[in-house]
Motif scaffolding. Structure first.
Motif, PDB file in Angstrom:
ATOM      1  N   UNK A   1      42.638 -19.783  21.512  1.00 12.65           N
ATOM      2  CA  UNK A   1      41.306 -20.381  21.595  1.00 12.65           C
ATOM      3  C   UNK A   1      41.138 -21.181  22.881  1.00 12.65           C
ATOM      4  N   UNK A   2      42.149 -21.958  23.236  1.00 14.06           N
ATOM      5  CA  UNK A   2      42.089 -22.733  24.482  1.00 14.06           C
ATOM      6  C   UNK A   2      41.978 -21.808  25.679  1.00 14.06           C
ATOM      7  N   UNK A   3      42.815 -20.781  25.744  1.00 13.59           N
ATOM      8  CA  UNK A   3      42.835 -19.904  26.903  1.00 13.59           C
ATOM      9  C   UNK A   3      41.570 -19.071  27.024  1.00 13.59           C
ATOM     10  N   UNK A   4      40.940 -18.754  25.884  1.00 10.48           N
ATOM     11  CA  UNK A   4      39.724 -17.952  25.932  1.00 10.48           C
ATOM     12  C   UNK A   4      38.520 -18.762  26.392  1.00 10.48           C
ATOM     13  N   UNK A   5      38.551 -20.066  26.189  1.00 10.48           N
ATOM     14  CA  UNK A   5      37.388 -20.896  26.493  1.00 10.48           C
ATOM     15  C   UNK A   5      37.557 -21.780  27.727  1.00 10.48           C
ATOM     16  N   UNK A   6      38.775 -21.859  28.279  1.00  9.77           N
ATOM     17  CA  UNK A   6      38.980 -22.746  29.415  1.00  9.77           C
ATOM     18  C   UNK A   6      38.404 -22.156  30.701  1.00  9.77           C
ATOM     19  N   UNK A   7      38.182 -23.026  31.681  1.00 15.05           N
ATOM     20  CA  UNK A   7      37.755 -22.619  33.018  1.00 15.05           C
ATOM     21  C   UNK A   7      38.130 -23.723  33.987  1.00 15.05           C
ATOM     22  N   UNK A   8      37.977 -23.466  35.263  1.00 11.09           N
ATOM     23  CA  UNK A   8      38.412 -24.422  36.285  1.00 11.09           C
ATOM     24  C   UNK A   8      37.553 -25.678  36.321  1.00 11.09           C
ATOM     25  N   UNK A   9      36.337 -25.608  35.771  1.00 13.45           N
ATOM     26  CA  UNK A   9      35.454 -26.776  35.804  1.00 13.45           C
ATOM     27  C   UNK A   9      35.793 -27.784  34.709  1.00 13.45           C
ATOM     28  N   UNK A  10      36.531 -27.367  33.702  1.00 15.48           N
ATOM     29  CA  UNK A  10      36.878 -28.255  32.586  1.00 15.48           C
ATOM     30  C   UNK A  10      38.392 -28.266  32.416  1.00 15.48           C
ATOM     31  N   UNK A  11      39.017 -29.315  32.863  1.00 14.59           N
ATOM     32  CA  UNK A  11      40.473 -29.427  32.782  1.00 14.59           C
ATOM     33  C   UNK A  11      40.936 -30.667  32.022  1.00 14.59           C
ATOM     34  N   UNK A  12      40.010 -31.493  31.562  1.00 16.87           N
ATOM     35  CA  UNK A  12      40.386 -32.752  30.930  1.00 16.87           C
ATOM     36  C   UNK A  12      41.032 -32.535  29.561  1.00 16.87           C
ATOM     37  N   UNK A  13      40.508 -31.580  28.777  1.00 18.39           N
ATOM     38  CA  UNK A  13      40.972 -31.413  27.404  1.00 18.39           C
ATOM     39  C   UNK A  13      41.663 -30.071  27.157  1.00 18.39           C
ATOM     40  N   UNK A  14      41.871 -29.282  28.186  1.00 17.46           N
ATOM     41  CA  UNK A  14      42.404 -27.930  27.979  1.00 17.46           C
ATOM     42  C   UNK A  14      43.924 -27.856  28.045  1.00 17.46           C
ATOM     43  N   UNK A  15      44.586 -28.943  28.371  1.00 18.56           N
ATOM     44  CA  UNK A  15      46.047 -28.953  28.386  1.00 18.56           C
ATOM     45  C   UNK A  15      46.544 -29.497  27.047  1.00 18.56           C
ATOM     46  N   UNK A  16      47.028 -28.622  26.177  1.00 16.70           N
ATOM     47  CA  UNK A  16      47.568 -28.999  24.883  1.00 16.70           C
ATOM     48  C   UNK A  16      49.043 -28.597  24.825  1.00 16.70           C
ATOM     49  N   UNK A  17      49.714 -28.934  23.752  1.00 15.73           N
ATOM     50  CA  UNK A  17      51.143 -28.649  23.649  1.00 15.73           C
ATOM     51  C   UNK A  17      51.426 -27.148  23.700  1.00 15.73           C
ATOM     52  N   UNK A  18      50.707 -26.279  22.959  1.00 14.34           N
ATOM     53  CA  UNK A  18      50.971 -24.834  23.096  1.00 14.34           C
ATOM     54  C   UNK A  18      50.738 -24.325  24.512  1.00 14.34           C
ATOM     55  N   UNK A  19      49.700 -24.824  25.174  1.00  8.92           N
ATOM     56  CA  UNK A  19      49.438 -24.416  26.559  1.00  8.92           C
ATOM     57  C   UNK A  19      50.552 -24.908  27.471  1.00  8.92           C
TER      58      UNK A  19
END
Length: 326
Positions: free
Chosen positions: A262-280
């Motif tokens: 879910x994180x990888x499908x919705x992330x992009x370079x403009x939003x990096x604040x909340x996209x780094x989680x433990x699985x990532x």
């Protein structure tokens, strides 16, 4: 031989009619296996799968305590104890991943866990069977879509440049909203998309639990003057409380995990604040960076905390009078 007159002497400890308990248990076991051996043959495949893919990989956890080098091999790498854990606990990226994991999974627990309960209660009140089946089929559909497909749909609908929703907002005289191009808008969109994707499938268990509620309870509540909302609150919810508690305990165990897809499908370079989680982070350090010791340590930390949360939640549930898991 006439057995009517048979008697046992007071000093004789073993009667002629006594049965050997061990022999009886063996006979019962052989009889049981003769009747049900097919079930155990069918169990071989899932048991072999669990041992191969769930238990055998546990030996790889030793990498969390070694400075693993591919050239030295699994056993030849230097043993460093808890040094890897000390490094990751001081790492700024790990602390941010821990914060984001707890934040996203807490929000997901608040909304994605409660949404199927509310939806199941509403579906249970629909009396038109055909309309109910159509709604259920439409609500189950997102579960069968992969996250890359859901991510592509999300960007087609919510994109800032040419998204359908933003086009409609602009046509109505409003300003375009950066649903997926701003950190906090992305956070709200992430939670909303997660609820949409999971709530339909999550209603299956609750609808099954609701179907087991005694109809006489609804009749008694109706006689007492309770409307639909009162019946849901005072009859349906208490009757499915055990199911809700069990699923809540299981979801608490996943609060340190989250969905990598879910994180990888919705992330992009403009939003990096909340996209780094433990699985990532495990993926970045392990697959992309080749630091298998650090990735294993993070994964082990995540699993241990998840297990502790399940045990604590189970103990609290039992203290409150519920059955729990164990």
């Amino acid at each position: 031989m006439n057995m009517e007159g048979a008697s046992v002497e007071p000093g004789n400890k073993k009667s002629a009619f006594a049965v050997n308990p061990k022999a009886l248990r063996r006979k019962q076991f052989r009889s049981y296996m003769a009747q049900n051996w097919q079930l155990y043959v069918l169990l071989i495949v899932p048991l072999a799968f669990a041992i191969t893919f769930k238990y055998m990989p546990l030996s790889g956890l030793i990498l969390a305590f070694k400075d693993y080098k591919i050239a030295r091999g699994f056993w030849g790498s230097e043993w460093v104890g808890f040094q890897i854990f000390e490094e990751i606990f001081r790492h700024r990226e790990f602390l941010r991943a821990l914060r984001n994991t707890l934040l996203l999974n807490t929000l997901d627990l608040m909304f994605s866990f409660t949404a199927p309960i509310l939806l199941a209660l509403l579906l249970n009140e629909i009396r038109h069977s055909a309309y109910k089946r159509v709604n259920q089929s439409l609500l189950y559909l997102p579960h069968f879509l992969s996250w890359p497909i859901i991510g592509a749909l999300a960007y087609q609908l919510l994109g800032l440049g040419n998204g359908l929703v933003n086009n409609l907002i602009e046509m109505l005289g409003g300003e375009r909203i950066p649903f997926l191009q701003s950190d906090y808008h992305w956070l709200a969109s992430y939670v909303g998309i997660g609820v949409w994707a999971s709530m339909g499938w999550g209603t299956i268990i609750y609808l099954a639990a609701i179907s087991g509620v005694n109809p006489e309870l609804y009749e008694a509540a109706t006689v007492d003057g309770a409307g639909r909302w009162r019946r849901m609150w005072h009859v349906t919810l208490p009757c499915i409380r055990a199911t809700i508690v069990t699923l809540l305990i299981l979801n608490l165990g996943r609060i340190m995990g989250g969905s990598f897809e879910q994180i990888y499908a919705l992330q992009n370079k403009a939003t990096t604040e909340f996209t780094t989680t433990i699985p990532v982070l495990v993926y970045r350090w392990g697959i992309e960076g080749g630091n298998f010791s650090r990735a294993t340590a993070v994964g082990l930390f995540q699993s241990v905390v998840g297990l502790l949360l399940i045990l604590i939640a189970d103990r609290i549930a039992k203290k409150l009078g519920e059955d729990g898991l164990l």
